[in-house]
Write a protein that holds these residues in place. Sequence first.
Motif, PDB file in Angstrom:
ATOM      1  N   SER A   1     -11.407  -5.347 -13.691  1.00 52.06           N
ATOM      2  CA  SER A   1     -12.710  -5.273 -14.343  1.00 52.06           C
ATOM      3  C   SER A   1     -13.072  -3.795 -14.434  1.00 52.06           C
ATOM      4  CB  SER A   1     -13.751  -6.082 -13.569  1.00 52.06           C
ATOM      5  OG  SER A   1     -13.891  -5.610 -12.254  1.00 52.06           O
ATOM      6  N   PRO A   2     -14.154  -3.440 -15.110  1.00 53.26           N
ATOM      7  CA  PRO A   2     -14.448  -2.021 -15.306  1.00 53.26           C
ATOM      8  C   PRO A   2     -14.483  -1.181 -14.027  1.00 53.26           C
ATOM      9  CG  PRO A   2     -15.809  -3.318 -16.766  1.00 53.26           C
ATOM     10  CD  PRO A   2     -15.093  -4.295 -15.868  1.00 53.26           C
ATOM     11  N   GLY A   3     -14.917  -1.728 -12.888  1.00 54.41           N
ATOM     12  CA  GLY A   3     -15.024  -0.916 -11.686  1.00 54.41           C
ATOM     13  C   GLY A   3     -13.996  -1.185 -10.617  1.00 54.41           C
ATOM     14  N   VAL A   4     -13.208  -2.246 -10.775  1.00 54.41           N
ATOM     15  CA  VAL A   4     -12.322  -2.680  -9.695  1.00 54.41           C
ATOM     16  C   VAL A   4     -10.979  -3.153 -10.249  1.00 54.41           C
ATOM     17  CG1 VAL A   4     -12.005  -4.462  -7.915  1.00 54.41           C
ATOM     18  CG2 VAL A   4     -14.227  -3.427  -8.220  1.00 54.41           C
ATOM     19  N   GLU A   5      -9.911  -2.813  -9.519  1.00 53.95           N
ATOM     20  CA  GLU A   5      -8.609  -3.427  -9.766  1.00 53.95           C
ATOM     21  C   GLU A   5      -8.124  -3.969  -8.439  1.00 53.95           C
ATOM     22  OE1 GLU A   5      -5.467  -1.520 -12.199  1.00 53.95           O
ATOM     23  OE2 GLU A   5      -4.189  -1.811 -10.438  1.00 53.95           O
ATOM     24  N   VAL A   6      -7.650  -5.202  -8.443  1.00 48.73           N
ATOM     25  CA  VAL A   6      -7.098  -5.835  -7.248  1.00 48.73           C
ATOM     26  C   VAL A   6      -5.662  -6.214  -7.564  1.00 48.73           C
ATOM     27  CG1 VAL A   6      -7.288  -7.759  -5.614  1.00 48.73           C
ATOM     28  CG2 VAL A   6      -9.366  -6.760  -6.625  1.00 48.73           C
ATOM     29  N   GLY A   7      -4.757  -5.824  -6.669  1.00 50.08           N
ATOM     30  CA  GLY A   7      -3.356  -6.139  -6.876  1.00 50.08           C
ATOM     31  C   GLY A   7      -2.695  -6.574  -5.590  1.00 50.08           C
ATOM     32  N   VAL A   8      -1.512  -7.120  -5.748  1.00 53.47           N
ATOM     33  CA  VAL A   8      -0.675  -7.489  -4.606  1.00 53.47           C
ATOM     34  C   VAL A   8       0.579  -6.631  -4.695  1.00 53.47           C
ATOM     35  CG1 VAL A   8       0.632  -9.337  -3.491  1.00 53.47           C
ATOM     36  CG2 VAL A   8      -1.564  -9.850  -4.591  1.00 53.47           C
ATOM     37  N   TYR A   9       0.901  -5.954  -3.592  1.00 50.12           N
ATOM     38  CA  TYR A   9       2.067  -5.067  -3.531  1.00 50.12           C
ATOM     39  C   TYR A   9       2.972  -5.570  -2.421  1.00 50.12           C
ATOM     40  CZ  TYR A   9       4.557  -0.526  -3.485  1.00 50.12           C
ATOM     41  OH  TYR A   9       5.488   0.479  -3.566  1.00 50.12           O
ATOM     42  N   VAL A  10       4.222  -5.863  -2.774  1.00 50.02           N
ATOM     43  CA  VAL A  10       5.189  -6.370  -1.804  1.00 50.02           C
ATOM     44  C   VAL A  10       6.372  -5.417  -1.745  1.00 50.02           C
ATOM     45  CG1 VAL A  10       6.777  -8.255  -1.249  1.00 50.02           C
ATOM     46  CG2 VAL A  10       4.501  -8.773  -2.156  1.00 50.02           C
ATOM     47  N   LEU A  11       6.720  -5.030  -0.523  1.00 56.87           N
ATOM     48  CA  LEU A  11       7.878  -4.165  -0.272  1.00 56.87           C
ATOM     49  C   LEU A  11       8.870  -4.927   0.601  1.00 56.87           C
ATOM     50  CD1 LEU A  11       5.711  -1.097   0.481  1.00 56.87           C
ATOM     51  CD2 LEU A  11       7.483  -1.102  -1.262  1.00 56.87           C
ATOM     52  N   VAL A  12      10.141  -4.889   0.202  1.00 53.78           N
ATOM     53  CA  VAL A  12      11.202  -5.544   0.953  1.00 53.78           C
ATOM     54  C   VAL A  12      12.283  -4.513   1.213  1.00 53.78           C
ATOM     55  CG1 VAL A  12      12.898  -7.413   0.942  1.00 53.78           C
ATOM     56  CG2 VAL A  12      10.681  -7.758  -0.174  1.00 53.78           C
ATOM     57  N   ALA A  13      12.593  -4.286   2.502  1.00 60.57           N
ATOM     58  CA  ALA A  13      13.639  -3.322   2.866  1.00 60.57           C
ATOM     59  C   ALA A  13      14.964  -3.786   2.285  1.00 60.57           C
ATOM     60  CB  ALA A  13      13.724  -3.194   4.378  1.00 60.57           C
ATOM     61  N   PRO A  14      15.822  -2.886   1.882  1.00 60.08           N
ATOM     62  CA  PRO A  14      15.782  -1.442   2.066  1.00 60.08           C
ATOM     63  C   PRO A  14      15.125  -0.672   0.909  1.00 60.08           C
ATOM     64  CG  PRO A  14      17.926  -2.011   1.202  1.00 60.08           C
ATOM     65  CD  PRO A  14      17.135  -3.306   1.334  1.00 60.08           C
ATOM     66  N   GLU A  15      14.477  -1.384  -0.024  1.00 57.25           N
ATOM     67  CA  GLU A  15      13.831  -0.684  -1.142  1.00 57.25           C
ATOM     68  C   GLU A  15      12.735   0.246  -0.617  1.00 57.25           C
ATOM     69  OE1 GLU A  15      14.205  -0.422  -4.588  1.00 57.25           O
ATOM     70  OE2 GLU A  15      16.127  -1.261  -4.017  1.00 57.25           O
TER      71      GLU A  15
END
Length: 109
Positions: free
Chosen positions: A31-45
């Motif tokens: 939305s104009p004031g907010v961004e919500v995301g999901v970030y997933v990290l999996v080793a070894p990346e």
Amino acid sequence: MERPVSHSFDVRHVAQRLAAANGGYEVVHESPGVEVGVYVLVAPEPDRQQPHEWDEIYVVLEGSGVLDVEGEAIELTEGGAVFVRAGAEHRFSAYEHLAVLVLFDKSQT
């Protein structure tokens, strides 16, 4: 077109889908004031993110790791959260599997 007053999103489902794809980032709300995301990290990346133009908050949904913010190592576990100011160099490390909810404050632009 008028924006809806509210909408829901399933961050757990998004995190599971990203984990199955070996990690990544997906915006679940913008939305104009907010961004919500999901970030997933999996080793070894490795975490390849660059400094962002907005303040942000990370909330750990699953796993644990370390967030290195301009030389300071911040240990994070499930349920933990951390604020990172706009423009700060930061990267996650020391994780096997890490899923975080990312909240960007876009009102600064």
